[in-house]
Design a protein around this motif. Structure first.
Motif, PDB file in Angstrom:
ATOM      1  N   ALA A  24       0.845  -1.201   0.000  1.00  0.00           N
ATOM      2  CA  ALA A  24       0.000   0.000   0.000  1.00  0.00           C
ATOM      3  C   ALA A  24       0.873   1.241   0.000  1.00  0.00           C
ATOM      4  O   ALA A  24       2.084   1.170   0.262  1.00  0.00           O
ATOM      5  N   VAL A  25       0.243   2.364  -0.297  1.00  0.00           N
ATOM      6  CA  VAL A  25       0.863   3.682  -0.144  1.00  0.00           C
ATOM      7  C   VAL A  25       0.055   4.431   0.904  1.00  0.00           C
ATOM      8  O   VAL A  25      -1.174   4.538   0.793  1.00  0.00           O
ATOM      9  N   LEU A  26       0.738   4.945   1.927  1.00  0.00           N
ATOM     10  CA  LEU A  26       0.088   5.729   2.973  1.00  0.00           C
ATOM     11  C   LEU A  26       0.390   7.206   2.749  1.00  0.00           C
ATOM     12  O   LEU A  26       1.551   7.588   2.574  1.00  0.00           O
ATOM     13  N   LEU A  27      -0.654   8.028   2.733  1.00  0.00           N
ATOM     14  CA  LEU A  27      -0.509   9.467   2.573  1.00  0.00           C
ATOM     15  C   LEU A  27      -1.058  10.153   3.823  1.00  0.00           C
ATOM     16  O   LEU A  27      -2.260  10.062   4.109  1.00  0.00           O
ATOM     17  N   VAL A  28      -0.172  10.804   4.573  1.00  0.00           N
ATOM     18  CA  VAL A  28      -0.571  11.508   5.787  1.00  0.00           C
ATOM     19  C   VAL A  28      -0.740  12.974   5.429  1.00  0.00           C
ATOM     20  O   VAL A  28       0.238  13.689   5.183  1.00  0.00           O
TER      21      VAL A  28
END
Length: 300
Positions: free
Chosen positions: A99-103
């Protein structure tokens, strides 16, 4: 590190979200990659341009990550800031992490860079949607002091899963922008209770724009991200997904178009005493709301 997701820095958020000791930062401050535009305007620069990117493990699975730093220009997106996020997403398309996590923590486009910032936002969105079509899962997290507004608000809603705390805020236009354009009679940006009733996590969860409402705790965001990661391989973004989103928006407008803020929506759903709901912990609020929404309209 503080337990509050709201209070800590971008790097602290990433380090708290992922498995201990697994985070590797790309283009760290030592690389001195900063905006070429800001010095021309006699403005300060940040050597990471207000965003942290890298890779790590989340519950043992490889993930790529980006976190915006709200303490630098409110996390606003400039040319380099956007290029770092876009490059990370492009790399994810090649390497295929879980996955790619974007905060997210940003007021939107960096006005100092104008068109360059707007282009940067569009490039992030294009890369994200292309990656989703290729089967990459995107998990967005919103819980910082600067909120998630403007172009970043659009980007956040492109994610497969969006996680938010009550303390976070999410909208296209920020309260100050609405007040400036339409006047204080339309929206008083100094009325903090109103701001959170309209753009805060509970209202956004009610409106179906957030998949998980969590407490303002690093551990709560981590557990919600792990849960999203375990949902299995996403099907990608399809025409049916877009049509379903439009249908949801149509139902939402028909149900809530006469409401002026979150409190009126809660009242319409007969969720209970408004003051009690406002103080209710996130998990309890989400459980009570789900029952009320399903009863009122079969789910938003």
């Amino acid at each position: 590190m503080a337990d509050s997701f709201f209070e800590i820095s971008a790097r602290e958020r990433l380090q708290g979200l992922v498995d201990e000791g697994s985070f590797t930062e790309w283009l760290p401050p030592q690389a001195r990659v900063s905006s070429p535009h800001m010095p021309l305007l006699d403005q300060p620069v940040a050597f990471d341009d207000g965003v942290v990117i890298g890779k790590a493990l989340l519950n043992g699975q490889p993930v790529y990550l980006a976190a915006q730093e709200g303490d630098f220009l409110g996390g606003a997106v400039g040319e380099v800031h956007g290029a770092k996020i876009t490059a990370m997403i492009r790399k994810a398309m090649i390497d295929k992490p879980a996955a790619v996590l974007l905060v997210f923590e940003s007021g939107g486009v960096r006005l100092h860079e104008a068109n360059a910032g707007l282009v940067a936002v569009s490039e992030i969105m294009r890369a994200l949607l292309q990656a989703r079509a290729a089967g990459i899962r995107f998990i967005g997290l919103v819980g910082g002091a600067a909120g998630c507004f403007g172009g970043t608000g659009l980007i956040s809603r492109c994610c497969d899963t969006l996680i938010m705390s009550e303390e976070g805020r999410l909208s296209m236009s920020g309260p100050e922008v609405i007040e400036t354009v339409h006047g204080v009679e339309e929206f008083d940006s100094r009325d903090r209770a109103l701001v959170w009733r309209v753009t805060g996590g509970k209202s956004r969860y009610i409106l179906g724009e957030v998949d998980a409402l969590v407490a303002d705790q690093v551990a709560a965001f981590r557990q919600a991200a792990i849960a999203a990661l375990q949902q299995g391989k996403p099907a990608g973004l399809t025409l049916q997904d877009i049509e379903a989103e439009h249908a949801m928006l149509t139902r939402r407008l028909a149900t809530f178009e006469q409401c002026n803020d979150g409190a009126e929506i809660w009242q319409q759903l007969v969720m209970g005493d408004i003051n009690t709901l406002a103080m209710m912990p996130a998990a309890e609020f989400a459980a009570q709301f789900a029952k009320a929404r399903d009863k009122a309209m079969g789910g938003v």
